[in-house]
Design a protein around this motif. Structure first.
Motif, mmCIF file in Angstrom:
data_model
loop_
_atom_site.group_PDB
_atom_site.id
_atom_site.type_symbol
_atom_site.label_atom_id
_atom_site.label_comp_id
_atom_site.label_asym_id
_atom_site.label_seq_id
_atom_site.Cartn_x
_atom_site.Cartn_y
_atom_site.Cartn_z
ATOM 1 N N LYS A 205 0.845 -1.200 0.000
ATOM 2 C CA LYS A 205 0.000 0.000 0.000
ATOM 3 C C LYS A 205 0.887 1.259 0.000
ATOM 4 N N MET A 210 -2.741 -1.344 -4.432
ATOM 5 C CA MET A 210 -3.906 -1.851 -3.700
ATOM 6 C C MET A 210 -4.026 -3.330 -4.043
ATOM 7 N N ASN A 212 -6.082 -5.763 -2.877
ATOM 8 C CA ASN A 212 -7.401 -6.398 -2.945
ATOM 9 C C ASN A 212 -8.201 -5.853 -4.131
ATOM 10 N N GLU A 215 -11.266 -3.868 -3.135
ATOM 11 C CA GLU A 215 -10.953 -2.528 -2.649
ATOM 12 C C GLU A 215 -10.719 -1.577 -3.820
ATOM 13 N N GLU A 218 -14.131 -0.794 -5.406
ATOM 14 C CA GLU A 218 -14.902 0.110 -4.547
ATOM 15 C C GLU A 218 -14.348 1.531 -4.618
ATOM 16 N N HIS A 219 -13.026 1.631 -4.627
ATOM 17 C CA HIS A 219 -12.396 2.956 -4.721
ATOM 18 C C HIS A 219 -12.763 3.627 -6.048
#
Length: 718
Positions: A205, A210, A212, A215, A218-219
């Motif tokens: 990170k 990122m 996942n 994730e 979603e971002h």
């Protein structure tokens, strides 16, 4: 118990392969570990464009020692038999134990397999997994022989617990495992060491990765919707595109760009499709007008100019793509407004199937079917024929040639532009539906008519040339077409004889086949004399009967999700009118509802008992007991009660069946459960008195006749 971390780091993995690759990695590694005796508490897989990562928690430090007892030959057996047993068991003769058994003294061997360190097992399993990984497509690079989806650069494989971290040693085609990985290709180049999954995820990170994919998705979605909302706009939902874009970037940076004014009047579907297919852009629409006005792109890095250069480049490429789309759209509109005959004529040069002719020939058959189906669907026959002739015209358009996924939708635009009725134009888009079990079913009469004709032509065509689905192979999606017909008929409450449709459809196919064959010999006039009607049957020919059986099998699949058992459907298929799918579905649903009750379940047993006694008696006596029982010979109260119950049931069932009110008929049949049970408890059917025996057998015949008028209960399993 240590935790295992594996990372396979490579060049960019295609987004469409990442999810499946992660699942394969997890399954192959965990299955291999368990098979070798290493159990674990949990496992998870994560993917980015450049890495497949597997974490396994709570792994055994070593496989357990296993003791196995193996039975050998008898004591005194030939030496060769004993030596063979010793070799197989891996023991010496002095390790054998003699034991007495019911069959005499027998040799036994106790085999002990010592446990192995987890690292040794992991190395073997990972090596085999990498060398035999099931990529859909793979490549070799350099001078090595190993195949991977893209060149594999490094292998991270560590075991970690409270005492520290251990690298699992292995080398695959010159790549040696270690405890290091890389961050983002541009924003954090260079390798760094990790000592656990938590450390690995945190350092990635910080290195702009990122890990996942959920994730990342979603971002992207949150950032995109926030930017659109700030501009008073909405992002067009597209979960498939979101998953794909999340697989293209390790550090998603969401940017919103503007579409040039020159392209804003293009149909929104054209803009959306062009941006999605060519650029992987999300469409951003104005909720008040529905017009696509902007786009969302996702970069894989942050820049000092906040993405301005990236946006400028994307907008330049997008403008070139949309200029093409605009050119196709304007050309197609000119063609449509001058009459669509140029497109329909062009379909004469497009082969649908080498044995079934051109698209133009197919459209002729669909139009003929649509005219015949119109009275059933409530459509105007002339309108149905016109809609069928225009529904596939857009297949010749430039836009559909460039974007095949827009077929039908563009036809709707073009047919309206040609000045045709909106209902006729809607057929172009809706007649392909339903494409799957969750797809909407058309309800407009014209659309239903042409959708049925289209699917029936496909099915009867391939049945006419004996190209039927076999096993799991269905290259022409005939099962999907049959389910489409079932849903169209059922959800629109249509009363349609499938046999008649099949006879008509296969007849039209046969006429086309014979005409083409005769045309190749210059004798088409002979077939023209007969005409299409000369090939049409009543639906009782072999091909139509087989096609109806295929539909019945598809109906079982269709009703399975409703919890309707196959034997219940078989009980209804055995009844007259089984080619009326709507009637068949209604009967099956009603019977299934009754059989699910205690009365219904017990009635089936009572019916089967009556039918078995009656069948055996008829075989023994050589007569048919169907002449009606006489109440005056009834001796017991239960016998008299059954007479009354049968009379009452018949009075209710007959008109209910006439009105096709199956729930009422089934309920009346289920009400016989009590009187039939009481009759069998109190009465001996095969009495020594011949008069009573014959009368009671005739009474059982009434039970069979009344119940069989509703459904063939002999098909229902106990």
């Amino acid at each position: 118990m240590p935790d295992l971390l594996i990372e396979l780091f490579s060049e960019e993995i295609p987004a469409r392969m990442q999810t499946r690759a992660g699942e394969d990695l997890k399954k192959r590694i965990t299955d291999g570990l368990v098979e070798a005796g290493l159990t674990y508490a949990g496992a998870a897989v994560l993917t980015t464009p450049r890495r497949l990562t597997l974490t396994v928690q709570g792994l055994l430090a070593e496989s357990p020692t296993v003791r196995e007892e193996r039975k050998g030959p008898k004591v005194g057996a030939p030496d060769k038999a004993i030596e063979g047993f010793l070799r197989g068991a891996g023991v010496t003769r002095d390790q054998l134990e003699e034991r007495d058994t019911p069959k005499g003294a027998v040799y036994f061997a106790t085999i002990e397999k010592a446990g192995r360190p987890a690292a040794d097992i992991i190395a073997e399993v990972l090596d085999a997994t990498i060398r035999n990984f099931p990529w859909p497509k793979s490549m070799r690079w350099g001078s090595g022989t190993m195949r991977w989806v893209r060149p594999l650069h490094s292998i991270l494989c560590i075991l970690s617990d409270e005492t520290g971290t251990e690298v699992v040693p292995l080398t695959v085609e010159g790549i040696t495992s270690g405890d290091t990985t890389e961050g983002h290709r541009f924003m954090a180049p260079g390798r760094f060491a990790v000592n656990s999954f938590e450390d690995y995820e945190a350092k990635l990170k910080r290195a702009f990765v990122m890990l996942n994919p959920s994730e990342r998705a979603e971002h992207i979605w949150n950032d995109a919707t926030n930017q659109a909302f700030a501009a008073g706009l909405e992002v067009v939902d597209d979960k498939g595109l979101l998953a794909e874009v999340a697989g293209l970037v390790e550090w998603p940076v969401v940017l919103m760009g503007k579409i040039d004014d020159d392209f804003l009047e293009l149909p929104p579907e054209v803009l959306q499709t062009s941006m999605k297919e060519h650029q992987k852009f999300f469409s951003v629409k104005n909720p008040k007008t529905g017009r696509i006005e902007k786009f969302i792109t996702v970069a894989n890095r942050e820049t000092t100019d906040n993405g301005a250069t990236i946006l400028a480049g994307n907008q330049k490429v997008l403008s070139a793509r949309l200029a093409d789309a605009k050119f196709f759209w304007e050309n197609d509109l000119r063609t449509a407004k001058s009459g669509m005959s140029a497109w329909t004529d062009a379909l004469g040069n497009v082969t649908f199937h080498n044995k079934l002719g051109t698209q133009a020939e197919r459209i002729e058959r669909i139009a003929a079917l649509a005219r015949e189906l119109a009275p059933v669907t409530g459509a105007d026959a002339d309108q149905a024929e016109k809609a069928a002739r225009l529904a596939k015209a857009d297949l010749s358009s430039e836009m559909v040639y460039e974007f095949p996924e827009l077929q039908g939708l563009m036809g709707r635009y073009y047919i309206e532009a040609a000045g045709e009725d909106a209902a006729v134009a809607a057929v172009a888009q809706e007649h392909y539906s339903p494409l799957g079990p969750s797809d909407d079913v058309p309800t407009a009469p014209l659309s239903v008519t042409v959708a049925l004709a289209d699917k029936l032509d496909t099915l009867t065509g391939f049945w006419a040339i004996d190209e039927k689905p076999t096993g799991s192979k269905d290259p022409f999606a005939l099962r999907r077409a049959a389910l489409g017909v079932i849903r169209l008929v059922s959800e629109n409450n249509l009363r349609l004889s499938q046999k008649k449709c099949f006879g008509l459809g296969i007849g039209l196919q046969q006429y086309s086949i014979e005409f083409r064959d005769a045309h190749s010999r210059g004798q088409e006039h002979e077939v023209e004399k007969i005409g299409p009607t000369g090939f049409i049957t009543d639906g009782n020919d072999e091909k139509s009967v087989h096609l109806l059986s295929f539909f019945h099998d598809r109906l079982k699949v269709f009703l399975r999700d409703e919890g309707i058992r196959h034997d219940v459907i078989d009980a209804c298929i055995a009844m007259e009118g089984n080619d009326d799918l709507n009637l068949l579905v209604k009967r099956a649903r009603a019977l299934n509802a009754v059989i699910a009750t205690e009365d219904g379940e017990n009635l089936v047993q009572g019916f089967k008992r009556a039918n078995n006694i009656l069948t055996q008696a008829e075989e023994k006596d050589g007569v048919e007991y169907s002449y009606g029982a006489d109440l005056k010979f009834a001796e017991t109260d239960s016998e008299k009660a059954l007479f009354a119950a049968l009379a009452e049931a018949e009075k209710q069932i007959a008109p209910a069946l006439e009105a096709e009110d199956f729930p009422t008929a089934m309920t009346a049949m289920a009400a016989l459960r009590g009187p039939i049970d009481a009759f069998f408890e109190e009465v001996q059917v095969n009495s020594d008195n011949d008069v009573l025996r014959r009368n009671r057998l005739n009474l059982l015949s009434q039970i069979r006749t009344i119940c069989s008028s509703v459904a063939d209960l002999t098909k229902v399993e106990g």
